[in-house]
Design an enzyme around this catalytic site. Structure first.
Site, short mmCIF file in Angstrom:
data_model
loop_
_atom_site.label_atom_id
_atom_site.label_comp_id
_atom_site.label_asym_id
_atom_site.label_seq_id
_atom_site.Cartn_x
_atom_site.Cartn_y
_atom_site.Cartn_z
N ASP A 10 0.85 -1.20 0.00
CA ASP A 10 0.00 0.00 0.00
C ASP A 10 0.89 1.25 0.00
OD1 ASP A 10 0.90 -0.64 2.57
OD2 ASP A 10 -0.81 0.27 3.57
N HIS A 243 10.05 -0.63 9.27
CA HIS A 243 8.88 -1.50 9.19
C HIS A 243 8.93 -2.39 7.94
CE1 HIS A 243 7.03 0.07 12.74
NE2 HIS A 243 6.94 1.30 12.26
#
Length: 322
Positions: A10, A243
């Site tokens: 995303d 991340h």
């Protein structure tokens, strides 16, 4: 040995870092980017994937995926973290290329069936596309090489959540999809906040990426300005946690991580919605919603220094060949 991956994403600032890391490292073959809502709404995330493909001349496919979660109401794009355009509001030219006509979940099904045992699915956003793929074609569970997920938080090192006290963002965006994916009978490794909050891109490190990695380094530095401003305001730190690139690091070198094995369930409603829970002890209980589910891996420790070296080495080598 090169690992073929479909990267479900995303994009997203840290997604862009993960995408470029996957493209840069010679041990990864980036087969496709399948897009999902999350950090940005679906049209924006797909535009961003196409932008990266065109700007950096990727050979991979791009397939547009789900626009919202399976059951829960959407929580909305993470504009405060990633900006209105998903890339820190850095001006972007509209790409002139188009996505594959298939939906992301159909692309995943077709590609896995065409290359049995060869494709690793790497998901760094909400897990809706993977859930749709396994629901539409359960047989792909035995055909996928591995599933690697950036998501979740299991309390190791006291890391429990980043969008609620007990939920990580990707899982919280679609907990029902996450529970489907994590309980499916395919091999999963979860690279969550337990380890991604143990690795840190300092502002000085990102300056080094800019100074040594050519156009790709400059781009990552540019989009990270918005991201770092968020981290400084919210957490008072000069840099950002690693991340999504951590999931790519696991694909390249799993030995960087220590993992713990056991079945995983996701809380799908209530105040703990999106919480991930792993049963890692062989205990027996009268009521046990974990006991018949497959044991999966959860990363609980990382060699953060080696991870940072791997990222920078990959980017520097890639830039030198462009």
């Amino acid at each position: 040995m090169t690992t073929k991956i479909i990267l479900d994403t995303d994009p997203g600032i840290d997604d862009a870092m993960a995408i470029l890391f996957a493209e840069a490292n010679p041990d990864v073959e980036l087969v496709a980017l399948t897009t999902v809502y999350g950090n940005a709404e679906i049209n924006t995330s797909t535009r961003n994937a196409l932008y990266l493909k065109q700007r950096f001349n990727f050979a991979c496919d791009v397939a547009k995926g789900a626009s919202g979660p399976l059951v829960r109401d959407p929580v909305g794009a993470s504009v405060v973290v990633h900006g209105e355009n998903g890339f820190g509001d850095v001006p972007l030219e509209e790409p002139s290329i188009e996505a594959d006509p298939r939906s992301a979940h159909q692309y995943i099904i077709d590609t896995v069936k065409a290359s049995p045992g060869e494709i690793t699915l790497v998901a760094v956003g909400p897990l809706t596309n993977l859930a749709l793929a396994i629901e539409h074609a359960p047989e792909i569970a035995s055909l996928v090489k591995e599933v690697v997920i950036m998501g979740g938080a299991f309390g190791t090192h006291e890391h429990t959540g980043n969008v609620t006290p007990f939920a990580e963002a990707n899982i919280h965006d679609d907990p029902h999809a996450a529970d489907i994916v994590l309980t499916a009978n395919w091999p999963v490794t979860v690279v969550g906040l337990d380890v991604t909050h143990e690795a840190f891109f300092s502002s000085q490190y990102l300056d080094t990426v800019r100074d040594t990695c050519g156009d790709i380094g400059q781009f990552m530095w540019d989009i990270s300005r918005f991201y770092l401003a968020f981290y400084k305001e919210r957490m008072g730190v000069e840099g950002c946690f690693v991340h999504d690139p951590s999931a790519i690091a696991y694909v390249i070198n799993p030995a960087l991580f220590e993992v713990r094995k056991g079945p995983i369930r996701v809380v799908c409603d209530g105040p703990a919605e999106g919480m991930t829970l792993q049963k890692y002890r062989e205990t027996k209980h009268k009521t046990d919603e974990w006991k018949d589910k497959p044991a999966q891996n959860v990363a609980i420790a990382v060699n953060d220094r080696a991870l940072l070296d791997l990222f920078l080495d990959s980017m520097t080598h890639y830039a030198s060949e462009q």
